[in-house]
Design a protein around this motif. Structure first.
Motif, PDB file in Angstrom:
ATOM      1  N   THR A   9       0.835  -1.195   0.000  1.00 48.03           N
ATOM      2  CA  THR A   9       0.000   0.000   0.000  1.00 48.03           C
ATOM      3  C   THR A   9       0.868   1.242   0.000  1.00 48.03           C
ATOM      4  O   THR A   9       1.811   1.351   0.786  1.00 48.03           O
ATOM      5  CB  THR A   9      -0.900   0.013   1.249  1.00 48.03           C
ATOM      6  N   LEU A  10       0.549   2.178  -0.886  1.00 46.79           N
ATOM      7  CA  LEU A  10       1.240   3.465  -0.887  1.00 46.79           C
ATOM      8  C   LEU A  10       0.585   4.360   0.156  1.00 46.79           C
ATOM      9  O   LEU A  10      -0.630   4.587   0.128  1.00 46.79           O
ATOM     10  CB  LEU A  10       1.153   4.124  -2.268  1.00 46.79           C
ATOM     11  N   VAL A  11       1.388   4.847   1.088  1.00 49.06           N
ATOM     12  CA  VAL A  11       0.890   5.706   2.161  1.00 49.06           C
ATOM     13  C   VAL A  11       1.442   7.107   1.918  1.00 49.06           C
ATOM     14  O   VAL A  11       2.652   7.343   2.008  1.00 49.06           O
ATOM     15  CB  VAL A  11       1.317   5.182   3.540  1.00 49.06           C
ATOM     16  N   PHE A  12       0.551   8.045   1.608  1.00 45.03           N
ATOM     17  CA  PHE A  12       0.940   9.402   1.220  1.00 45.03           C
ATOM     18  C   PHE A  12       0.897  10.335   2.435  1.00 45.03           C
ATOM     19  O   PHE A  12      -0.158  10.513   3.050  1.00 45.03           O
ATOM     20  CB  PHE A  12       0.010   9.916   0.132  1.00 45.03           C
ATOM     21  N   VAL A  66       5.297   7.618   1.000  1.00 42.98           N
ATOM     22  CA  VAL A  66       5.524   8.675   0.015  1.00 42.98           C
ATOM     23  C   VAL A  66       5.302   9.998   0.733  1.00 42.98           C
ATOM     24  O   VAL A  66       4.160  10.377   1.024  1.00 42.98           O
ATOM     25  CB  VAL A  66       4.574   8.552  -1.193  1.00 42.98           C
ATOM     26  N   GLY A  67       6.385  10.689   1.059  1.00 42.62           N
ATOM     27  CA  GLY A  67       6.290  11.922   1.824  1.00 42.62           C
ATOM     28  C   GLY A  67       6.648  13.130   0.985  1.00 42.62           C
ATOM     29  O   GLY A  67       7.667  13.140   0.299  1.00 42.62           O
ATOM     30  N   ILE A  74       8.941  13.615   7.765  1.00 39.69           N
ATOM     31  CA  ILE A  74       8.216  12.679   8.632  1.00 39.69           C
ATOM     32  C   ILE A  74       8.453  11.245   8.173  1.00 39.69           C
ATOM     33  O   ILE A  74       8.737  10.348   8.977  1.00 39.69           O
ATOM     34  CB  ILE A  74       6.713  13.001   8.629  1.00 39.69           C
ATOM     35  N   ALA A  75       8.326  11.013   6.861  1.00 36.89           N
ATOM     36  CA  ALA A  75       8.550   9.674   6.316  1.00 36.89           C
ATOM     37  C   ALA A  75       9.964   9.198   6.597  1.00 36.89           C
ATOM     38  O   ALA A  75      10.189   8.032   6.952  1.00 36.89           O
ATOM     39  CB  ALA A  75       8.279   9.676   4.813  1.00 36.89           C
ATOM     40  N   VAL A  91      10.720  10.297  -1.058  1.00 33.22           N
ATOM     41  CA  VAL A  91      10.717  11.620  -0.431  1.00 33.22           C
ATOM     42  C   VAL A  91      10.821  12.660  -1.542  1.00 33.22           C
ATOM     43  O   VAL A  91      11.713  12.596  -2.375  1.00 33.22           O
ATOM     44  CB  VAL A  91      11.854  11.785   0.601  1.00 33.22           C
ATOM     45  N   SER A  92       9.900  13.604  -1.563  1.00 27.62           N
ATOM     46  CA  SER A  92       9.908  14.625  -2.608  1.00 27.62           C
ATOM     47  C   SER A  92      10.029  16.012  -1.998  1.00 27.62           C
ATOM     48  O   SER A  92       9.337  16.333  -1.034  1.00 27.62           O
ATOM     49  CB  SER A  92       8.628  14.534  -3.445  1.00 27.62           C
TER      50      SER A  92
END
Length: 252
Positions: A9-12, A66-67, A74-75, A91-92
């Protein structure tokens, strides 16, 4: 068990505004399972935000963090704990430590964090939106502007939460523990970013053992909002490379 059932699962994790990913921003991820969060209010410590995310993913056996911007920090904080279910990290526009190295800007950030009422809405948020802007914001799939950035904060970010997050940024420092991140990591960087200096991505790239960087041309710090399809394509390309089970669900 089928391949699709093994897809993590992608967690945004949201940016400084605290606003969860919109349906428009999530749509490009196809059939990938996903979960988005809204940041808690009034929290002034990155570790407490990481606790919040850790609790939010406690039911997941396999997931990718995905932060975006503040959410990237935080990620990263959670990834240094080596949680059992974490399979990859994105991380973006992020940072491992406070990216503001100018003393005047640090002082101004503290003043902005204390603003309330009209001063917060009319001065702080306009100044912050200006720092978020890039010349390429209007070119994306969703043409963006300083006014739209300010609207996001007006709709989602109480002044007290803005101030608390300023304090969290000013005290964040994960540089010395980057080596504890033990999953494949994508550092997604816009080509133009006044808010986050170029050293931020270099520090993470040097410190995280299995990290790679992708710079998206003609994008700015708000590329999650202005270029959601471009952003998602970079994330999906990364995931299909490091987690082959995501290929079918990502539409690759």
């Amino acid at each position: 068990m089928s391949t699709i059932e093994k897809v993590p699962t992608l967690v945004f994790i949201p940016c400084f505004s605290g606003a969860p990913w919109s349906a428009e921003q999530l749509a490009p991820y196809g059939e990938l399972p996903r979960r988005t969060l809204r940041l808690p209010e009034g929290v002034n410590d990155i570790e407490r935000y990481a606790d919040f995310v850790e609790n939010a993913v406690a039911d997941l056996d396999d997931y990718v963090l995905v932060g975006d911007s503040f959410g990237a920090n935080i990620a990263l904080a959670l990834a240094t704990r080596r949680p059992q279910g974490l399979r990859a990290l994105v991380v973006s526009g992020g940072f491992a430590a406070n990216p503001v190295d100018s003393k005047p800007w640090k002082a101004l950030a503290q003043v902005m964090g204390k603003a309330r009422g009209l001063f917060y809405r009319q001065l702080t948020l306009r100044a912050h939106a200006h720092r978020l802007a890039s010349p390429f914001d209007g070119e994306g799939q969703v043409p963006w502007s300083e006014a739209r950035s300010r609207e996001v904060f007006l709709a989602n970010t109480p002044a007290a939460s803005f101030g608390a997050r300023v304090q969290a940024v000013l005290t964040a420092d994960y540089v010395e523990v980057l080596g504890q991140v033990q999953v494949p990591t994508l550092i997604l960087t816009p080509s133009h970013d006044v808010l986050i200096g170029e050293n931020a991505s270099k520090i993470m790239l040097a410190g995280i053992p299995d990290a790679r960087e992708v710079v998206l041309p003609r994008t700015g710090h708000m590329f999650r909002f202005s270029h959601p399809a471009t952003y998602a394509t970079a994330v999906k390309d990364f995931l299909t490379a490091v987690l082959p089970t995501t290929r079918q669900a990502a539409g690759a």
